[in-house]
Design a protein around this motif. Structure first.
Motif, PDB file in Angstrom:
ATOM      1  N   GLN A  11       2.976 -20.476  62.805  1.00 13.07           N
ATOM      2  CA  GLN A  11       3.898 -19.993  61.776  1.00 13.07           C
ATOM      3  C   GLN A  11       3.703 -20.657  60.420  1.00 13.07           C
ATOM      4  O   GLN A  11       4.453 -20.375  59.481  1.00 13.07           O
ATOM      5  N   ASP A  12       2.710 -21.524  60.284  1.00 11.61           N
ATOM      6  CA  ASP A  12       2.477 -22.198  59.003  1.00 11.61           C
ATOM      7  C   ASP A  12       2.167 -21.205  57.890  1.00 11.61           C
ATOM      8  O   ASP A  12       1.340 -20.299  58.048  1.00 11.61           O
ATOM      9  N   ARG A  13       2.809 -21.406  56.727  1.00 11.04           N
ATOM     10  CA  ARG A  13       2.499 -20.624  55.525  1.00 11.04           C
ATOM     11  C   ARG A  13       1.341 -21.267  54.773  1.00 11.04           C
ATOM     12  O   ARG A  13       1.147 -22.483  54.840  1.00 11.04           O
ATOM     13  N   ARG A  60       8.223 -10.999  57.003  1.00  6.37           N
ATOM     14  CA  ARG A  60       9.259 -11.926  56.545  1.00  6.37           C
ATOM     15  C   ARG A  60       8.711 -13.295  56.152  1.00  6.37           C
ATOM     16  O   ARG A  60       9.408 -14.092  55.529  1.00  6.37           O
ATOM     17  N   SER A  61       7.472 -13.571  56.521  1.00 10.38           N
ATOM     18  CA  SER A  61       6.890 -14.879  56.192  1.00 10.38           C
ATOM     19  C   SER A  61       5.992 -14.818  54.964  1.00 10.38           C
ATOM     20  O   SER A  61       5.299 -15.789  54.661  1.00 10.38           O
ATOM     21  N   THR A  62       5.999 -13.688  54.266  1.00 13.57           N
ATOM     22  CA  THR A  62       5.162 -13.500  53.080  1.00 13.57           C
ATOM     23  C   THR A  62       6.029 -13.497  51.834  1.00 13.57           C
ATOM     24  O   THR A  62       7.104 -12.894  51.823  1.00 13.57           O
ATOM     25  N   SER A  63       5.571 -14.172  50.784  1.00 18.15           N
ATOM     26  CA  SER A  63       6.372 -14.268  49.574  1.00 18.15           C
ATOM     27  C   SER A  63       5.489 -14.359  48.343  1.00 18.15           C
ATOM     28  O   SER A  63       4.297 -14.658  48.427  1.00 18.15           O
ATOM     29  N   HIS A  99       4.888 -25.501  56.615  1.00 14.45           N
ATOM     30  CA  HIS A  99       3.562 -25.453  56.011  1.00 14.45           C
ATOM     31  C   HIS A  99       2.879 -26.795  56.200  1.00 14.45           C
ATOM     32  O   HIS A  99       3.545 -27.829  56.369  1.00 14.45           O
ATOM     33  N   SER A 131       1.430 -16.461  52.638  1.00 15.01           N
ATOM     34  CA  SER A 131       1.633 -15.680  53.853  1.00 15.01           C
ATOM     35  C   SER A 131       1.271 -16.497  55.083  1.00 15.01           C
ATOM     36  O   SER A 131       1.117 -17.728  55.018  1.00 15.01           O
ATOM     37  N   THR A 132       1.137 -15.821  56.215  1.00 14.08           N
ATOM     38  CA  THR A 132       0.732 -16.410  57.490  1.00 14.08           C
ATOM     39  C   THR A 132      -0.365 -15.552  58.099  1.00 14.08           C
ATOM     40  O   THR A 132      -0.567 -14.395  57.688  1.00 14.08           O
ATOM     41  N   ASP A 142       1.303 -12.335  59.511  1.00  9.71           N
ATOM     42  CA  ASP A 142       1.650 -11.318  58.513  1.00  9.71           C
ATOM     43  C   ASP A 142       0.409 -10.651  57.934  1.00  9.71           C
ATOM     44  O   ASP A 142       0.419  -9.438  57.662  1.00  9.71           O
TER      45      ASP A 142
END
Length: 407
Positions: A88-90, A234-237, A249, A284-285, A288
């Protein structure tokens, strides 16, 4: 196509990105067996571990195929604490951002709000002028395919210095899109529009500005409502001017483009990404990115006509040996005969790769948390062909780094 030629092509694409001691590889994998064409993801895991042995602090990878989701890691997320990389790390994805921008523009075309053969002058009157630059001769299609000839602002000597040796001093500074374009326009065009191919981040800064002009909204808002929301990413920004990374992260490490093997490794996790903006700011991840490529290549985001435009390619010539470039995505046929669509992304301390087969049924995404070593092309060969090769990232392996870098 030979493995040597394929890897030259892949490194050629990733070297348009930014361009510690070796660590013992660690690995974690979710249950998933044989992938198409080879036995499971054993080769992919081995290729990731080879990258760590060659000096990359840590890697993260995820593949999705008919057998489910495989997750792998090697090395560490943090050199100080030794924490392993987590699924799940960004991380910063750099130029993979470009596919999001091109998708929005193609959706706007499908809605009749613009045309790919519209000129830049039509949407941004008076902006691209001077020193031989003429926005009335450049189309949106040429921006997205890197055939506009507009100078790449990250190749400007002053900007390059700020992003390399001057990074510690300039890492928190904000730049506006118009400032980035102004840097490019101090230079003459590289060639007449439509006559050649050259990777230019300026193309996608202009594309982001056109999205905002046509919609009246920030380009990030359009990406969010058209892509991230519908796909559940949801993990992208899009961080804007914030230098911070969302949790969880790891750290990002860089030698700031130094060619000295003994150059110190620096922690560059925090930075203001406005210098990359719509050419490379997304966070992101691996999960994603696979979700996005699965939907994009699978025809879930674009109508049939725009999907064809996305995947209509031009030759990258000597810059992209063996590969061709579409609109924010590129394609290459790997050594085993499998054609793959992909794009690299590089920004300080982060080199990423997103990829998939033409139907989007087999996708793979990777991230390296160091920008001075590694071979993203070897990861694609391992995942889609089952080929394990050295992770040296030198010599001929420099073609996937071209598209992964923002220098």
């Amino acid at each position: 196509m030979t493995l040597r030629t394929v890897r030259r092509a892949l490194v050629g694409l990733a070297a348009a990105a930014l361009t510690t001691t070796a660590l013992t590889a660690t690995a974690s994998a979710a249950p998933a067996d044989a992938g198409p064409g080879h036995g499971g993801h054993t080769a992919t895991q081995a290729a990731m571990e080879a990258q760590v042995e060659a000096g990359v602090p840590g890697l993260l990878g995820q593949a999705r195929d008919g057998d489910g989701i495989w997750q792998g890691s090697a090395g560490v997320a943090d050199l100080r604490t030794g924490r392993e990389r987590l699924p799940q790390d960004r991380f910063r994805v750099g130029s993979i951002t470009k596919a999001f921008v091109s998708t929005v523009l193609l959706q706007l075309e499908a809605e009749g709000r613009l045309g790919l053969d519209d000129t830049v002058e039509h949407h941004l009157p008076g902006l691209v002028r001077g020193n031989g630059n003429d926005g009335s001769r450049i189309t949106l299609r040429q921006l997205l395919s890197h055939t506009s000839g507009v100078y790449n602002y990250t190749e400007d000597p002053d900007v390059h210095a700020q992003l390399s040796t001057g990074f510690p001093e300039h890492r928190y500074e904000s730049r506006t899109p118009r400032q980035l374009v102004a840097v490019a326009l101090k230079h003459r065009p590289d060639f007449r529009p439509g006559t050649r191919w050259h990777y230019s981040n300026t193309n996608y800064i202009l594309a982001g500005m056109i999205v905002e002009k046509v919609t009246g909204h920030p380009y990030g808002h359009e990406i969010d409502r058209r892509i991230l929301g519908p796909l559940g990413m949801r993990s992208t920004s899009l961080p804007g001017s914030s230098p911070l990374m969302p949790s969880p992260h790891g750290r990002a490490y860089s030698k700031l483009l130094s060619t000295d093997p003994q150059a110190p490794v620096q922690d560059v996790t925090e930075l203001n990404p406005t210098w990359a903006w719509s050419a490379g700011e997304i966070i992101s991840t691996t999960g994603d990115l696979n979700r996005f490529y699965r939907a994009l290549l699978g025809g879930k985001l674009l109508p049939e006509r725009q999907q064809k435009e996305l995947t209509t390619t031009v030759s990258g010539g000597d810059e992209l040996p063996g590969a061709r470039y579409g609109l924010g995505v590129a394609t290459v046929t790997l050594s085993c005969g499998v054609p793959v669509w992909f794009h690299g992304g590089g920004i300080h301390g982060s080199v990423s790769m997103a990829s998939g087969t033409a139907d989007g049924r087999h996708t793979a995404a990777f991230n390296l948390n160091g920008d001075w070593s590694g071979d993203p092309g070897a990861l694609l060969e391992a995942e889609y062909c089952g080929t394990v090769a050295s992770g040296s990232g030198t010599g001929e392996h420099t073609a996937v780094r071209k598209l992964a870098a923002l220098n």
